[in-house]
Design an enzyme around this catalytic site. Sequence first.
Site, mmCIF file in Angstrom:
data_model
loop_
_atom_site.group_PDB
_atom_site.id
_atom_site.type_symbol
_atom_site.label_atom_id
_atom_site.label_comp_id
_atom_site.label_asym_id
_atom_site.label_seq_id
_atom_site.Cartn_x
_atom_site.Cartn_y
_atom_site.Cartn_z
ATOM 1 N N HIS A 165 37.564 39.380 23.865
ATOM 2 C CA HIS A 165 38.566 40.253 24.496
ATOM 3 C C HIS A 165 39.877 39.537 24.777
ATOM 4 O O HIS A 165 40.851 40.176 25.170
ATOM 5 C CB HIS A 165 38.005 40.842 25.789
ATOM 6 C CG HIS A 165 36.938 41.870 25.533
ATOM 7 N ND1 HIS A 165 37.158 43.216 25.610
ATOM 8 C CD2 HIS A 165 35.643 41.723 25.144
ATOM 9 C CE1 HIS A 165 36.043 43.869 25.316
ATOM 10 N NE2 HIS A 165 35.105 42.984 25.032
ATOM 11 N N ASP A 373 48.187 37.918 26.570
ATOM 12 C CA ASP A 373 47.171 38.943 26.810
ATOM 13 C C ASP A 373 46.474 39.266 25.494
ATOM 14 O O ASP A 373 47.143 39.438 24.466
ATOM 15 C CB ASP A 373 47.856 40.221 27.335
ATOM 16 C CG ASP A 373 47.019 40.946 28.368
ATOM 17 O OD1 ASP A 373 45.782 40.856 28.293
ATOM 18 O OD2 ASP A 373 47.600 41.611 29.247
HETATM 19 C C1 GDG Z 1 40.755 42.031 29.180
HETATM 20 C C2 GDG Z 1 41.825 41.268 28.369
HETATM 21 C C3 GDG Z 1 42.084 43.297 26.923
HETATM 22 C C4 GDG Z 1 44.129 48.153 36.664
HETATM 23 N N1 GDG Z 1 44.384 48.436 37.949
HETATM 24 C C5 GDG Z 1 43.490 49.368 38.306
HETATM 25 C C6 GDG Z 1 42.662 49.643 37.211
HETATM 26 N N2 GDG Z 1 43.082 48.880 36.213
HETATM 27 C C7 GDG Z 1 42.515 48.926 34.860
HETATM 28 C C8 GDG Z 1 43.538 49.435 33.873
HETATM 29 C C9 GDG Z 1 42.976 48.912 32.569
HETATM 30 C C10 GDG Z 1 42.282 47.627 33.020
HETATM 31 O O1 GDG Z 1 42.128 47.662 34.428
HETATM 32 C C11 GDG Z 1 43.101 46.390 32.663
HETATM 33 O O2 GDG Z 1 42.966 46.163 31.312
HETATM 34 P P1 GDG Z 1 43.880 45.150 30.499
HETATM 35 O O3 GDG Z 1 43.562 45.324 29.078
HETATM 36 O O4 GDG Z 1 45.310 45.461 30.802
HETATM 37 O O5 GDG Z 1 43.574 43.679 31.046
HETATM 38 P P2 GDG Z 1 42.267 42.765 31.430
HETATM 39 O O6 GDG Z 1 41.576 43.285 32.619
HETATM 40 O O7 GDG Z 1 42.785 41.374 31.539
HETATM 41 O O8 GDG Z 1 41.281 42.899 30.184
HETATM 42 C C12 GDG Z 1 42.822 42.271 27.785
HETATM 43 C C13 GDG Z 1 40.915 43.891 27.673
HETATM 44 O O9 GDG Z 1 40.062 42.900 28.240
HETATM 45 C C14 GDG Z 1 40.060 44.769 26.748
HETATM 46 O O10 GDG Z 1 39.606 44.056 25.649
HETATM 47 O O11 GDG Z 1 42.983 44.323 26.577
HETATM 48 O O12 GDG Z 1 43.777 41.598 26.997
HETATM 49 O O13 GDG Z 1 42.494 40.310 29.181
HETATM 50 O O14 GDG Z 1 42.021 49.790 32.036
HETATM 51 O O15 GDG Z 1 43.609 50.822 33.950
HETATM 52 N N3 GDG Z 1 41.660 50.522 37.230
HETATM 53 C C15 GDG Z 1 41.444 51.189 38.407
HETATM 54 N N4 GDG Z 1 42.223 50.973 39.512
HETATM 55 C C16 GDG Z 1 43.251 50.091 39.510
HETATM 56 O O16 GDG Z 1 43.943 49.919 40.508
HETATM 57 N N5 GDG Z 1 40.440 52.088 38.459
#
Ligand code: GDG
Length: 488
Positions: A165, A373
């Site tokens: 990821h 990221d």
């Molecule tokens: C890893 C990799 C890759 C955020 N704040 C809240 C909330 N979120 C959710 C978002 C989104 C998720 O968390 C964050 O996803 P990201 O992809 O931006 O980042 P990572 O957590 O670092 O994820 C990344 C991912 O895995 C998938 O392969 O894209 O690069 O680092 O879904 O919506 N969700 C809730 N409340 C919040 O306040 N419910």
Amino acid sequence: MTGRLVVVSNRLPANVATNKAGEPDIPAGGLASAIFSAMRSRPGSLWLGWNGKVESRDRLGRITRSSLQNPELVGIPLTQGEVDDYYHGFCNMVLWPLFHSFQARVHIDLKEEETYRRVQTRFAEKLLPFLRPGDRVWVHDYHMFLLAKELRRLGWAGKTGFFLHIPFPSHDLWQLLPDPRGFLEALLEYDLVGFHVQGYLDNYVYCCRRQLGARWDGSLLSTRKRVQRAGVYPVGINPEEFAPPEGASAGNRPRRGVLAKVVRGRRLILGVDRLDYTKGIPDRIRAYEHFIREHSEWRKKVSFIQIAAPSRTAAAHYQEEKRKVEALVGRVNGALVGPDWVPTYILSRTFPRTTLARFYREADVGLVTPLRDGMNLVAKEFVAAQSPHSPGVLLLSRCAGATEDLPEAIIVNPYIPEEVAEGIARALSMSLEERLERHRALLARVRTHSVEEWGRRFIGDLEKTSSSMTPRLFSGRHDGEFADRLQP
Ligand code: GDG
């Protein structure tokens, strides 16, 4: 797919509640969001991982099983020493910073690496009794590089895939691991490995060629011992989940709740991230300050809201990042504030996903500027949530994998505040025609590269592999390019 899907990741989502439809409420964090969505359509699936419980050594046999029907969650406890050395240690102090190109933050302790290995041995031992012939095992992320090797050692011959990821680093960084060659050999035990974007796959292939003398034909990687399929599978979202309600505001953006109070008639600039140093929140705040200073015409006409969801809160670097961000917001607000206007809000909490969707929808600019990221799902969620009549503009870091998927965003270098500031100014003054054009293209990609498609393609390709793949493509001679550097 004939057998069940069995997913393994470091951590099971904590306190999974079910919604009215009896489906799990998806917690914050990209990995959990993606896996839940991919499993939803596969009845009878199983997800195994650490359940967050800490037990003494003699109680490590206490496995928990959830009442969720799909997926059933099987939880394994860890000892306090393992949490410290494996999770906070090797995973968070070596693999996470190294793979995100934060070399200076890497701290290697060989005792922690040893614990990392031991935890995976135990995960494999605990998983094995749950496996049935025909099951497909799908392992997730950097915590579990060695799992397939351990499963093979215990006699598991079924199809086993791995998805990373986060970014796969360049060879220069990979070779800083304590056992760079051994880790690659372990990774080769998977039948399929997948990455978000081509650049990460290229890095992986290069490392295997350099370290193992592997050969690559564009989809198969082969050494004397193994043949493995490797590919690019950009993770996505379920766009329907974030889609605006039918007939969403055409043009004007009426606001409710906190947004109505805080933002009022102003234009809204929004950031949403887990609070982690890779997300570049301090750099983003500085860029915003630069924007206000350089574009005084926007003073009092914009508000910047940064949602910073707590994550890995026990880790020292989390505390450090939190302090840094809060101090910076205090300084910037102190310097810019005027009567009736607070320039920046930091909301250090998590929100339900429906609320998040509303924030996205009401934002004029989505500021997604991580320093590094793997993909970044927030960028895709922002696009999916926009009104098709008056969409907001996405500003995206060129250091996120999502940039390969979403080139119609305004792409910026997150390390250059002037560039991000100019991007904000451009986004705020963009004509409706240009916004519509960009948004149509972005939404089409978000819909095509959905999480459903990600799971379907990965599992489809895993089906195509054969665990008994013989190294028939390996000629016994090394690629000329690296022949002089390879071991016999
Ligand atoms: C890893 C990799 C890759 C955020 N704040 C809240 C909330 N979120 C959710 C978002 C989104 C998720 O968390 C964050 O996803 P990201 O992809 O931006 O980042 P990572 O957590 O670092 O994820 C990344 C991912 O895995 C998938 O392969 O894209 O690069 O680092 O879904 O919506 N969700 C809730 N409340 C919040 O306040 N419910």
